[in-house]
Design a protein around this motif. Structure first.
Motif, PDB file in Angstrom:
ATOM      1  N   ASN A  49      40.998  16.880  25.226  1.00 48.21           N
ATOM      2  CA  ASN A  49      40.321  15.589  25.126  1.00 48.21           C
ATOM      3  C   ASN A  49      40.569  15.034  23.733  1.00 48.21           C
ATOM      4  OD1 ASN A  49      39.144  15.538  27.703  1.00 48.21           O
ATOM      5  ND2 ASN A  49      37.430  16.780  27.026  1.00 48.21           N
ATOM      6  N   THR A  50      41.228  13.893  23.652  1.00 46.40           N
ATOM      7  CA  THR A  50      41.558  13.331  22.339  1.00 46.40           C
ATOM      8  C   THR A  50      40.330  12.786  21.613  1.00 46.40           C
ATOM      9  OG1 THR A  50      42.126  11.220  23.379  1.00 46.40           O
ATOM     10  CG2 THR A  50      43.940  12.767  22.959  1.00 46.40           C
ATOM     11  N   GLY A  51      39.262  12.485  22.345  1.00 41.34           N
ATOM     12  CA  GLY A  51      38.052  11.959  21.731  1.00 41.34           C
ATOM     13  C   GLY A  51      37.016  13.009  21.402  1.00 41.34           C
ATOM     14  N   ARG A  62      46.434   8.568  19.313  1.00 40.37           N
ATOM     15  CA  ARG A  62      45.109   8.300  19.888  1.00 40.37           C
ATOM     16  C   ARG A  62      45.132   6.979  20.667  1.00 40.37           C
ATOM     17  NH1 ARG A  62      40.725  10.956  18.777  1.00 40.37           N
ATOM     18  NH2 ARG A  62      41.450  11.633  16.733  1.00 40.37           N
ATOM     19  N   PRO A  66      44.077   7.680  24.749  1.00 42.67           N
ATOM     20  CA  PRO A  66      42.692   7.535  24.297  1.00 42.67           C
ATOM     21  C   PRO A  66      41.724   8.563  24.885  1.00 42.67           C
ATOM     22  CG  PRO A  66      43.234   5.829  25.886  1.00 42.67           C
ATOM     23  CD  PRO A  66      44.509   6.571  25.590  1.00 42.67           C
ATOM     24  N   ASP A  67      42.072   9.194  25.988  1.00 39.91           N
ATOM     25  CA  ASP A  67      41.160  10.130  26.636  1.00 39.91           C
ATOM     26  C   ASP A  67      41.652  11.573  26.607  1.00 39.91           C
ATOM     27  OD1 ASP A  67      39.341   8.085  27.453  1.00 39.91           O
ATOM     28  OD2 ASP A  67      40.755   7.563  29.046  1.00 39.91           O
ATOM     29  N   GLU A  68      42.882  11.776  27.046  1.00 38.56           N
ATOM     30  CA  GLU A  68      43.405  13.130  27.211  1.00 38.56           C
ATOM     31  C   GLU A  68      44.898  13.132  26.901  1.00 38.56           C
ATOM     32  OE1 GLU A  68      43.520  14.966  31.264  1.00 38.56           O
ATOM     33  OE2 GLU A  68      42.063  16.323  30.353  1.00 38.56           O
ATOM     34  N   SER A 126      32.409  15.123  28.369  1.00 35.90           N
ATOM     35  CA  SER A 126      31.712  14.426  29.439  1.00 35.90           C
ATOM     36  C   SER A 126      32.246  14.939  30.760  1.00 35.90           C
ATOM     37  CB  SER A 126      31.928  12.925  29.332  1.00 35.90           C
ATOM     38  OG  SER A 126      33.249  12.607  29.686  1.00 35.90           O
ATOM     39  N   PRO A 130      39.054  11.633  33.459  1.00 34.65           N
ATOM     40  CA  PRO A 130      39.881  10.826  32.566  1.00 34.65           C
ATOM     41  C   PRO A 130      40.792   9.907  33.366  1.00 34.65           C
ATOM     42  CG  PRO A 130      40.705  13.067  32.652  1.00 34.65           C
ATOM     43  CD  PRO A 130      39.429  13.037  33.436  1.00 34.65           C
ATOM     44  N   GLU A 131      41.174   8.793  32.746  1.00 36.45           N
ATOM     45  CA  GLU A 131      42.095   7.880  33.397  1.00 36.45           C
ATOM     46  C   GLU A 131      43.489   8.499  33.409  1.00 36.45           C
ATOM     47  OE1 GLU A 131      39.786   3.929  31.758  1.00 36.45           O
ATOM     48  OE2 GLU A 131      41.950   4.078  31.572  1.00 36.45           O
ATOM     49  N   HIS A 133      47.374   9.164  32.844  1.00 38.61           N
ATOM     50  CA  HIS A 133      48.221   8.841  31.703  1.00 38.61           C
ATOM     51  C   HIS A 133      49.540   9.577  31.822  1.00 38.61           C
ATOM     52  CE1 HIS A 133      47.715  12.824  29.943  1.00 38.61           C
ATOM     53  NE2 HIS A 133      46.469  12.742  30.309  1.00 38.61           N
TER      54      HIS A 133
END
Length: 177
Positions: A49-51, A62, A66-68, A126, A130-131, A133
């Motif tokens: 998870n990048t966040g 990033r 943005p998500d993974e 969370s 994730p969306e 990618h």
């Protein structure tokens, strides 16, 4: 009359996730101890998870992920450093060298396709999906081809796997209904 399992006062799911992430740390420690060289045909796909807290990656990555993000440790990586809680590594993305710092708690998947081994982790940040990618292709000699299957799922701690002999471990501690 239906019986439901009582809520546990012992956080088994967290304990197991932490232990499985320690497997990743131990493997990366062995690579570091071996001078940063992967033995034989071993190579790793690490998704994180990048966040997540403690993740330190360049802003351009990033923005793109943005998500993974999935990184490949195979031929071209350097300065692998492993601690008890995280690892850092140098990788090249589009010919630009980058240093990534990834806490083990941020990792969602670890795969060594050379031996059909994989671990999947519950998301620590969370439970949202994730969306979709694109995979990160960090200049490896054999990049992953879109649509190519990487792992076969088997599970532990609940439903039995499909018995195909794969070594992917998925642990899901959902509440019984």
């Amino acid at each position: 009359m239906t019986h439901s399992a009582p809520d546990s006062l012992i956080p088994y799911d967290e304990i197991v996730q932490e232990a499985l992430r320690a497997v990743v740390g131990r493997v990366l420690n062995q690579v570091q101890a071996g001078g940063g060289m992967l033995p034989g045909a071993h190579h790793f796909y690490i998704t994180f998870n990048t966040g997540a807290a403690g993740v330190d990656i360049p802003e351009r990555l990033r923005a793109r992920f943005p998500d993974e993000m999935t990184i490949v440790l195979q031929n071209k990586f350097w300065d692998l450093e492993v601690t008890d809680t995280q690892f850092s590594v140098g990788l090249s993305f589009n010919q630009l060298p980058s240093k990534l710092v990834i806490p083990f708690a941020a990792i969602t998947s670890f795969v060594d396709p050379a031996v059909d081994f994989g671990l999947q982790f519950q998301a620590a940040v969370s439970e949202a999906e994730p969306e979709p990618h694109d995979d990160a292709h960090n200049d490896s000699a054999e990049p992953h081809k879109p649509g190519q299957e990487r792992t076969k799922d088997a599970s532990v701690g609940g439903d039995e796997g499909d018995g195909d002999g794969s070594n992917v471990v998925t642990v899901d501690f959902g509440k019984k209904k």
